[in-house]
Design a protein around this motif. Structure first.
Motif, short mmCIF file in Angstrom:
data_model
loop_
_atom_site.label_atom_id
_atom_site.label_comp_id
_atom_site.label_asym_id
_atom_site.label_seq_id
_atom_site.Cartn_x
_atom_site.Cartn_y
_atom_site.Cartn_z
N ASP A 59 0.90 -1.13 -0.02
CA ASP A 59 0.05 0.01 0.10
C ASP A 59 0.70 1.19 -0.06
OD1 ASP A 59 -2.95 -1.06 0.35
OD2 ASP A 59 -1.82 -2.08 1.88
N LEU A 60 0.67 2.36 -0.83
CA LEU A 60 1.17 3.48 -0.78
C LEU A 60 0.47 4.48 -0.73
CD1 LEU A 60 3.09 2.40 -4.16
CD2 LEU A 60 3.92 1.90 -1.81
N GLU A 61 1.00 5.46 0.05
CA GLU A 61 0.05 6.59 0.41
C GLU A 61 0.99 7.99 0.13
OE1 GLU A 61 -1.84 8.92 4.27
OE2 GLU A 61 -0.86 6.84 4.54
N GLU A 62 0.41 8.95 -0.88
CA GLU A 62 1.14 9.82 -0.93
C GLU A 62 1.22 10.89 0.33
OE1 GLU A 62 1.16 12.36 -4.75
OE2 GLU A 62 -0.40 13.24 -3.74
N LEU A 63 2.25 11.16 0.91
CA LEU A 63 2.34 12.13 2.15
C LEU A 63 2.17 13.48 1.51
CD1 LEU A 63 4.72 9.84 4.26
CD2 LEU A 63 2.25 10.28 4.39
N ASP A 64 2.97 13.87 0.27
CA ASP A 64 3.10 15.08 -0.32
C ASP A 64 3.59 14.60 -1.66
OD1 ASP A 64 5.90 15.31 -0.01
OD2 ASP A 64 5.72 16.25 1.88
N ALA A 65 3.76 15.73 -2.46
CA ALA A 65 4.30 15.38 -3.95
C ALA A 65 5.67 14.70 -3.88
CB ALA A 65 4.59 17.00 -4.69
N GLU A 66 6.26 14.67 -2.93
CA GLU A 66 7.80 14.00 -2.95
C GLU A 66 8.07 12.99 -1.77
OE1 GLU A 66 9.91 14.58 -5.46
OE2 GLU A 66 8.61 15.77 -6.50
N ARG A 67 6.93 12.81 -1.04
CA ARG A 67 7.15 11.72 -0.08
C ARG A 67 6.02 10.70 -0.45
NH1 ARG A 67 7.79 12.66 5.38
NH2 ARG A 67 6.07 13.58 5.38
N THR A 68 6.34 9.57 0.01
CA THR A 68 5.43 8.35 0.11
C THR A 68 5.70 7.46 1.30
OG1 THR A 68 5.44 8.37 -2.38
CG2 THR A 68 4.52 6.43 -1.38
N ARG A 69 4.33 7.08 1.78
CA ARG A 69 4.25 5.80 2.91
C ARG A 69 4.14 4.61 2.16
NH1 ARG A 69 0.64 7.55 6.51
NH2 ARG A 69 2.21 8.62 7.54
N PHE A 70 5.23 3.76 2.30
CA PHE A 70 5.14 2.49 1.90
C PHE A 70 4.84 1.64 2.74
CE2 PHE A 70 7.49 -1.22 1.77
CZ PHE A 70 7.56 -2.10 0.26
N THR A 71 3.81 0.66 2.79
CA THR A 71 3.36 -0.44 3.75
C THR A 71 3.29 -1.61 3.05
OG1 THR A 71 2.16 1.34 4.95
CG2 THR A 71 1.60 -0.98 5.52
N LEU A 72 3.97 -2.83 3.63
CA LEU A 72 4.20 -3.77 3.11
C LEU A 72 3.52 -4.89 4.41
CD1 LEU A 72 5.03 -6.69 1.82
CD2 LEU A 72 7.18 -6.42 2.52
N THR A 73 2.44 -5.48 3.94
CA THR A 73 1.80 -6.35 4.85
C THR A 73 1.95 -7.80 4.35
OG1 THR A 73 0.22 -4.84 5.51
CG2 THR A 73 -0.28 -6.99 6.22
N ASN A 74 2.69 -8.76 5.17
CA ASN A 74 2.64 -10.06 4.69
C ASN A 74 1.71 -11.10 5.55
OD1 ASN A 74 3.59 -12.90 4.35
ND2 ASN A 74 5.59 -12.07 3.80
N VAL A 75 0.49 -11.22 5.04
CA VAL A 75 -0.42 -12.14 5.71
C VAL A 75 -0.01 -13.61 5.49
CG1 VAL A 75 -2.76 -12.82 5.63
CG2 VAL A 75 -2.33 -10.63 4.72
N LEU A 76 0.21 -14.27 6.60
CA LEU A 76 0.94 -15.42 6.83
C LEU A 76 -0.05 -16.59 6.66
CD1 LEU A 76 2.91 -14.62 9.86
CD2 LEU A 76 3.85 -14.50 7.77
N GLY A 77 0.66 -17.58 5.63
CA GLY A 77 -0.47 -18.74 5.73
C GLY A 77 -0.14 -19.76 7.23
#
Length: 174
Positions: free
Chosen positions: A94-112
């Motif tokens: 999941d990527l969220e634009e914080l402003d024009a030059e910054r992005t919050r990157f979230t990786l969620t690994n759902v485990l089997g």
């Protein structure tokens, strides 16, 4: 690279276990999207080079040791979300634009399997350290995947932090 865990263990609303990581990158969301979806970018940090058919139900073809790993796109919403099933797990980016030059990157690994949390967390720490370096325009020194990657100490830190463990661990189990 720090041996301090940055991942969070959680139980999703549907009861499935997961490990989540969040980073902020000094790049526009479109650039971070390329880190997640383009084969040459993925090869810099992901456990394998991957060619992703960016549509729901699309296939993902990995190279190297993972070329026989089954993977399929679950959902895609460029340039904000990509999720796919992979070898019993699900990965959600999941990527969220914080402003024009910054992005919050979230990786969620759902485990089997819940008992893989410490192992998975440690593996992603090394991969994400490589992504962090790549995002800064630096080379990552050493392997970022496989048994030779420097994740064993991080694994022990995840176990000490109470993350579920007990699944086989390459390089540590005999």
């Amino acid at each position: 690279m720090s041996t301090e865990p940055t991942g969070t263990y959680l139980t999703l609303d549907d009861g499935r276990p997961a490990v989540r990581f969040t980073r902020t990158y000094d790049h526009p969301v479109a650039r971070v999207w390329r880190f997640v979806t383009e084969p040459d970018e993925l090869a810099q940090w992901f456990p394998a080079r991957a060619e992703i058919e960016l549509r729901k139900g699309g296939t993902i073809k990995f190279s190297g040791d993972l070329e026989d790993s089954p993977a399929q796109v679950i959902a895609v919403d460029p340039p904000r979300h990509l999720s796919f099933s992979w070898d019993g797990d699900e990965l959600h980016f999941d990527l969220e634009e914080l402003d024009a030059e910054r992005t919050r990157f979230t990786l969620t690994n759902v485990l089997g399997a819940e008992n893989t949390a410490a192992r998975v967390g440690a593996g992603w720490e090394v991969c994400l350290a490589a992504l962090d370096a790549h995002a800064r325009g630096e080379a990552f020194d050493g392997p970022h995947d496989g048994a030779d990657a420097p994740w064993q100490e991080i694994y022990q830190a995840y176990v000490a932090a109470g993350f579920p463990s007990g699944s086989p661990v390459p390089g540590l189990d005999t």
